[in-house]
Write a protein that holds these residues in place. Structure first.
Motif, PDB file in Angstrom:
ATOM      1  N   MET A 275      66.182 -17.681  43.005  1.00 28.23           N
ATOM      2  CA  MET A 275      65.009 -17.190  42.276  1.00 28.23           C
ATOM      3  C   MET A 275      64.356 -18.351  41.530  1.00 28.23           C
ATOM      4  SD  MET A 275      64.772 -14.478  39.079  1.00 28.23           S
ATOM      5  CE  MET A 275      65.519 -13.125  39.948  1.00 28.23           C
ATOM      6  N   GLU A 276      63.056 -18.396  41.589  1.00 29.23           N
ATOM      7  CA  GLU A 276      62.333 -19.422  40.856  1.00 29.23           C
ATOM      8  C   GLU A 276      62.243 -19.028  39.382  1.00 29.23           C
ATOM      9  OE1 GLU A 276      61.096 -22.277  41.923  1.00 29.23           O
ATOM     10  OE2 GLU A 276      61.841 -21.941  43.959  1.00 29.23           O
ATOM     11  N   PHE A 277      62.230 -20.064  38.525  1.00 33.49           N
ATOM     12  CA  PHE A 277      62.182 -19.781  37.092  1.00 33.49           C
ATOM     13  C   PHE A 277      60.916 -19.012  36.727  1.00 33.49           C
ATOM     14  CE2 PHE A 277      60.727 -20.731  32.829  1.00 33.49           C
ATOM     15  CZ  PHE A 277      61.831 -20.370  32.080  1.00 33.49           C
ATOM     16  N   ALA A 278      59.781 -19.424  37.283  1.00 40.18           N
ATOM     17  CA  ALA A 278      58.516 -18.776  36.910  1.00 40.18           C
ATOM     18  C   ALA A 278      58.544 -17.290  37.244  1.00 40.18           C
ATOM     19  CB  ALA A 278      57.354 -19.463  37.613  1.00 40.18           C
ATOM     20  N   ALA A 279      59.105 -16.940  38.381  1.00 37.19           N
ATOM     21  CA  ALA A 279      59.184 -15.530  38.767  1.00 37.19           C
ATOM     22  C   ALA A 279      60.130 -14.776  37.837  1.00 37.19           C
ATOM     23  CB  ALA A 279      59.664 -15.417  40.213  1.00 37.19           C
ATOM     24  N   PHE A 280      61.222 -15.427  37.501  1.00 40.22           N
ATOM     25  CA  PHE A 280      62.171 -14.806  36.570  1.00 40.22           C
ATOM     26  C   PHE A 280      61.516 -14.568  35.210  1.00 40.22           C
ATOM     27  CE2 PHE A 280      65.275 -15.834  33.130  1.00 40.22           C
ATOM     28  CZ  PHE A 280      65.978 -14.640  33.155  1.00 40.22           C
ATOM     29  N   TYR A 281      60.806 -15.559  34.745  1.00 39.52           N
ATOM     30  CA  TYR A 281      60.150 -15.430  33.438  1.00 39.52           C
ATOM     31  C   TYR A 281      59.157 -14.268  33.446  1.00 39.52           C
ATOM     32  CZ  TYR A 281      57.503 -16.624  29.243  1.00 39.52           C
ATOM     33  OH  TYR A 281      56.880 -16.571  28.014  1.00 39.52           O
ATOM     34  N   LYS A 282      58.363 -14.231  34.495  1.00 38.84           N
ATOM     35  CA  LYS A 282      57.349 -13.179  34.585  1.00 38.84           C
ATOM     36  C   LYS A 282      57.988 -11.794  34.593  1.00 38.84           C
ATOM     37  CE  LYS A 282      53.502 -11.611  37.471  1.00 38.84           C
ATOM     38  NZ  LYS A 282      52.778 -11.824  38.741  1.00 38.84           N
ATOM     39  N   GLU A 283      59.083 -11.685  35.303  1.00 41.05           N
ATOM     40  CA  GLU A 283      59.718 -10.380  35.464  1.00 41.05           C
ATOM     41  C   GLU A 283      60.516  -9.954  34.226  1.00 41.05           C
ATOM     42  OE1 GLU A 283      63.493  -8.230  37.074  1.00 41.05           O
ATOM     43  OE2 GLU A 283      63.360 -10.359  36.696  1.00 41.05           O
ATOM     44  N   ALA A 284      61.110 -10.925  33.531  1.00 42.89           N
ATOM     45  CA  ALA A 284      62.081 -10.583  32.492  1.00 42.89           C
ATOM     46  C   ALA A 284      61.571 -10.740  31.061  1.00 42.89           C
ATOM     47  CB  ALA A 284      63.328 -11.453  32.669  1.00 42.89           C
ATOM     48  N   LYS A 285      60.492 -11.476  30.863  1.00 44.14           N
ATOM     49  CA  LYS A 285      60.128 -11.895  29.504  1.00 44.14           C
ATOM     50  C   LYS A 285      59.886 -10.724  28.555  1.00 44.14           C
ATOM     51  CE  LYS A 285      55.302 -12.716  30.906  1.00 44.14           C
ATOM     52  NZ  LYS A 285      54.589 -11.681  30.176  1.00 44.14           N
ATOM     53  N   ASP A 286      59.159  -9.715  29.002  1.00 48.40           N
ATOM     54  CA  ASP A 286      58.809  -8.641  28.078  1.00 48.40           C
ATOM     55  C   ASP A 286      60.023  -7.781  27.716  1.00 48.40           C
ATOM     56  OD1 ASP A 286      56.179  -9.491  28.007  1.00 48.40           O
ATOM     57  OD2 ASP A 286      55.581  -8.213  29.679  1.00 48.40           O
ATOM     58  N   ASP A 287      60.853  -7.486  28.694  1.00 45.38           N
ATOM     59  CA  ASP A 287      62.052  -6.688  28.392  1.00 45.38           C
ATOM     60  C   ASP A 287      62.995  -7.452  27.464  1.00 45.38           C
ATOM     61  OD1 ASP A 287      61.283  -4.443  29.763  1.00 45.38           O
ATOM     62  OD2 ASP A 287      62.263  -5.046  31.630  1.00 45.38           O
ATOM     63  N   CYS A 288      63.123  -8.743  27.693  1.00 41.78           N
ATOM     64  CA  CYS A 288      63.975  -9.541  26.788  1.00 41.78           C
ATOM     65  C   CYS A 288      63.398  -9.540  25.381  1.00 41.78           C
ATOM     66  CB  CYS A 288      64.105 -10.979  27.315  1.00 41.78           C
ATOM     67  SG  CYS A 288      65.110 -11.113  28.813  1.00 41.78           S
ATOM     68  N   LEU A 289      62.082  -9.682  25.288  1.00 39.20           N
ATOM     69  CA  LEU A 289      61.449  -9.681  23.964  1.00 39.20           C
ATOM     70  C   LEU A 289      61.657  -8.339  23.267  1.00 39.20           C
ATOM     71  CD1 LEU A 289      59.664 -10.975  21.808  1.00 39.20           C
ATOM     72  CD2 LEU A 289      57.667 -10.160  23.079  1.00 39.20           C
ATOM     73  N   ARG A 290      61.507  -7.257  24.006  1.00 41.05           N
ATOM     74  CA  ARG A 290      61.682  -5.929  23.383  1.00 41.05           C
ATOM     75  C   ARG A 290      63.120  -5.750  22.907  1.00 41.05           C
ATOM     76  NH1 ARG A 290      58.344  -3.960  28.514  1.00 41.05           N
ATOM     77  NH2 ARG A 290      56.269  -4.359  27.678  1.00 41.05           N
ATOM     78  N   THR A 291      64.055  -6.241  23.685  1.00 44.77           N
ATOM     79  CA  THR A 291      65.462  -6.122  23.295  1.00 44.77           C
ATOM     80  C   THR A 291      65.722  -6.865  21.988  1.00 44.77           C
ATOM     81  OG1 THR A 291      66.063  -6.066  25.638  1.00 44.77           O
ATOM     82  CG2 THR A 291      67.835  -6.488  24.071  1.00 44.77           C
ATOM     83  N   VAL A 292      65.260  -8.096  21.941  1.00 46.99           N
ATOM     84  CA  VAL A 292      65.506  -8.912  20.740  1.00 46.99           C
ATOM     85  C   VAL A 292      64.710  -8.365  19.550  1.00 46.99           C
ATOM     86  CG1 VAL A 292      65.314 -11.233  19.770  1.00 46.99           C
ATOM     87  CG2 VAL A 292      66.074 -10.926  22.129  1.00 46.99           C
ATOM     88  N   THR A 293      63.512  -7.879  19.815  1.00 47.20           N
ATOM     89  CA  THR A 293      62.719  -7.286  18.730  1.00 47.20           C
ATOM     90  C   THR A 293      63.456  -6.104  18.106  1.00 47.20           C
ATOM     91  OG1 THR A 293      60.626  -7.957  19.744  1.00 47.20           O
ATOM     92  CG2 THR A 293      60.532  -6.164  18.147  1.00 47.20           C
ATOM     93  N   ALA A 294      64.029  -5.277  18.954  1.00 43.61           N
ATOM     94  CA  ALA A 294      64.755  -4.112  18.440  1.00 43.61           C
ATOM     95  C   ALA A 294      65.926  -4.539  17.554  1.00 43.61           C
ATOM     96  CB  ALA A 294      65.252  -3.259  19.597  1.00 43.61           C
ATOM     97  N   VAL A 295      66.544  -5.653  17.911  1.00 42.31           N
ATOM     98  CA  VAL A 295      67.733  -6.087  17.154  1.00 42.31           C
ATOM     99  C   VAL A 295      67.345  -6.805  15.870  1.00 42.31           C
ATOM    100  CG1 VAL A 295      69.780  -7.569  17.210  1.00 42.31           C
ATOM    101  CG2 VAL A 295      69.157  -6.219  19.224  1.00 42.31           C
ATOM    102  N   VAL A 296      66.357  -7.696  15.950  1.00 40.04           N
ATOM    103  CA  VAL A 296      66.017  -8.482  14.753  1.00 40.04           C
ATOM    104  C   VAL A 296      64.967  -7.801  13.888  1.00 40.04           C
ATOM    105  CG1 VAL A 296      66.599 -10.636  15.932  1.00 40.04           C
ATOM    106  CG2 VAL A 296      64.210  -9.906  15.811  1.00 40.04           C
ATOM    107  N   GLY A 297      64.253  -6.829  14.472  1.00 36.45           N
ATOM    108  CA  GLY A 297      63.316  -6.038  13.675  1.00 36.45           C
ATOM    109  C   GLY A 297      62.000  -6.705  13.373  1.00 36.45           C
ATOM    110  N   ASN A 298      61.680  -7.766  14.085  1.00 37.92           N
ATOM    111  CA  ASN A 298      60.427  -8.476  13.811  1.00 37.92           C
ATOM    112  C   ASN A 298      59.932  -9.104  15.103  1.00 37.92           C
ATOM    113  OD1 ASN A 298      58.770 -10.942  13.197  1.00 37.92           O
ATOM    114  ND2 ASN A 298      58.953 -10.114  11.136  1.00 37.92           N
ATOM    115  N   CYS A 299      58.737  -8.711  15.511  1.00 38.64           N
ATOM    116  CA  CYS A 299      58.201  -9.183  16.795  1.00 38.64           C
ATOM    117  C   CYS A 299      58.022 -10.701  16.821  1.00 38.64           C
ATOM    118  CB  CYS A 299      56.852  -8.533  17.077  1.00 38.64           C
ATOM    119  SG  CYS A 299      56.950  -6.800  17.488  1.00 38.64           S
ATOM    120  N   GLU A 300      57.513 -11.241  15.750  1.00 36.88           N
ATOM    121  CA  GLU A 300      57.180 -12.660  15.753  1.00 36.88           C
ATOM    122  C   GLU A 300      58.444 -13.525  15.795  1.00 36.88           C
ATOM    123  OE1 GLU A 300      54.833 -13.962  12.458  1.00 36.88           O
ATOM    124  OE2 GLU A 300      53.827 -15.462  13.694  1.00 36.88           O
TER     125      GLU A 300
END
Lengths: 198, 164
Positions: free
Chosen positions: B1-26
């Motif tokens: 898998m190319e990194f760019a494709a992985f980033y495109k596919e995974a970035k938002d779900d990873c962000l939502r996961t971390v946002t839920a845990v740390v409680g701050n989007c930024e």
């Protein structure tokens, strides 16, 4: 009514739908390249790293912005401009001396640039006046900013001249306070010649 | 898998996961961006990880210092800097509604992590256990408690504001 665990999870997913990464893959890769470079530097002799580099040596007459003539002589590499195999240009700034020479070296490396070093008095604003010269959006793709190299106060920037649109110039202004190591860099990618910071 | 494709596919779900845990989007975006950058720098290793997205989230949550924050906000924002650091307490439009975030943030940290990995990355119990370094039975227990608590919290608010 939320009837099942899956339904509950769906509700949460829906509410989080607006949460999206704003960073482009180019920015991520640029920063990743910087991390990779740091790792290489940590594991490789600096002499080897410099072998293919086009480097400049700026001998400091003082610790800061040229400093007073009576300042202790401090013979070291103040800045360097290196061209990597993929065409990226690695700019390392250790001391804020001779921005004109640095501009010349960047130009030799294929990066049209204006470099300015600004000494700030305490409390002064660390920004230039808005002179109505718009920045081109490709800036974040063209340059990735650095942080101090491990164990030093050097700042590393990776510049990708191949991504600079035609007839554009990179404008870098580094602000520093003489009594501290704190620095802040402002960057702008502009059409034609940048207007100096004031 | 190319990194760019992985980033495109995974970035938002990873962000939502971390946002839920740390409680701050930024803050979450800073942490996730740093984690993806590390993944790019070690792509040969990360691409062979059983669940690269879990690697990203784990790396983001482990981060202590966000260099990325300075990169985005202090140095090159795409224009001249304002010379001021934004606060992580800044509100912005992407933040999930308070009702959901309050309910999630009320959970104990580990329950929150287990729940977020299930909801946003759809990780099964075994993978979640490996990612968090805890026993599968513990994951099951945490998930059950977290789901029940979240349901109770939201149910008490449903009558006032129907969910979509």
């Amino acid at each position: 009514v939320i009837s099942s665990d899956d339904e509950l999870y769906r509700v949460v997913r829906t509410r989080f739908e607006p949460v999206r990464m704003s960073a482009g893959v180019g920015e991520i890769m640029a920063h990743g390249r910087l991390l990779q470079r740091r790792r290489r530097l940590a594991g490789t002799a600096v002499v080897g790293m410099m072998a293919t580099a086009v480097a400049i040596t700026l001998f400091s007459a003082g610790p800061f912005l040229g400093g007073p003539a009576s300042a202790p002589k401090n013979i070291e590499l103040a800045s360097s401009v290196e061209i990597e195999d993929d065409g990226d240009v690695v700019l390392t700034i250790r001391q804020l001396v001779d921005p004109h020479e640095l501009r010349t070296e960047l130009s030799k490396a294929g990066v049209p640039a204006m470099v300015e070093f600004k000494e700030l008095s305490p409390g002064a604003a660390r920004r230039c006046e808005d002179v109505g010269q718009p920045s081109i959006p490709q800036l974040s793709e063209v340059i990735s900013a650095g942080s101090p190299e491990p164990g030093s106060d050097s700042w590393v920037f990776i510049i990708r001249p191949a991504l600079m649109p035609d007839d554009t110039t990179l404008h870098l202004v580094v602000f520093a306070q003489p009594d501290s190591n704190a620095r802040q860099t402002q960057a702008k990618l502009v059409k034609g010649e940048p207007i100096p910071c004031s | 898998m190319e990194f760019a494709a992985f980033y495109k596919e995974a970035k938002d779900d990873c962000l939502r996961t971390v946002t839920a845990v740390v409680g701050n989007c930024e803050l979450a975006e800073d942490l996730v961006a740093e984690a993806f950058s590390k993944a790019w720098a070690s792509w040969a290793k990360v691409v062979n990880h059983p669940v690269p997205r879990a690697w990203i989230v784990r790396t983001a949550l482990n981060a202590r210092v966000s260099w990325w924050r300075r990169f985005r906000h202090e140095l090159f924002v795409g224009d001249w800097l304002e010379g001021q650091q934004p606060s992580y307490e800044d509100t912005f439009d992407r933040f999930p509604d308070d009702q959901i975030m309050t309910a999630i943030r009320a959970l104990p940290q580990r329950q929150c992590e287990v729940l977020a990995l299930r909801i946003f990355l759809d990780l099964d119990t075994e993978t979640t256990a490996r990612s968090l370094g805890i026993a599968p039975g513990t994951v099951t227990a945490h998930l059950a408690r977290a789901t029940r608590a979240l349901r109770d919290c939201l149910a008490s608010n449903l009558e006032q504001e129907p969910l979509p």
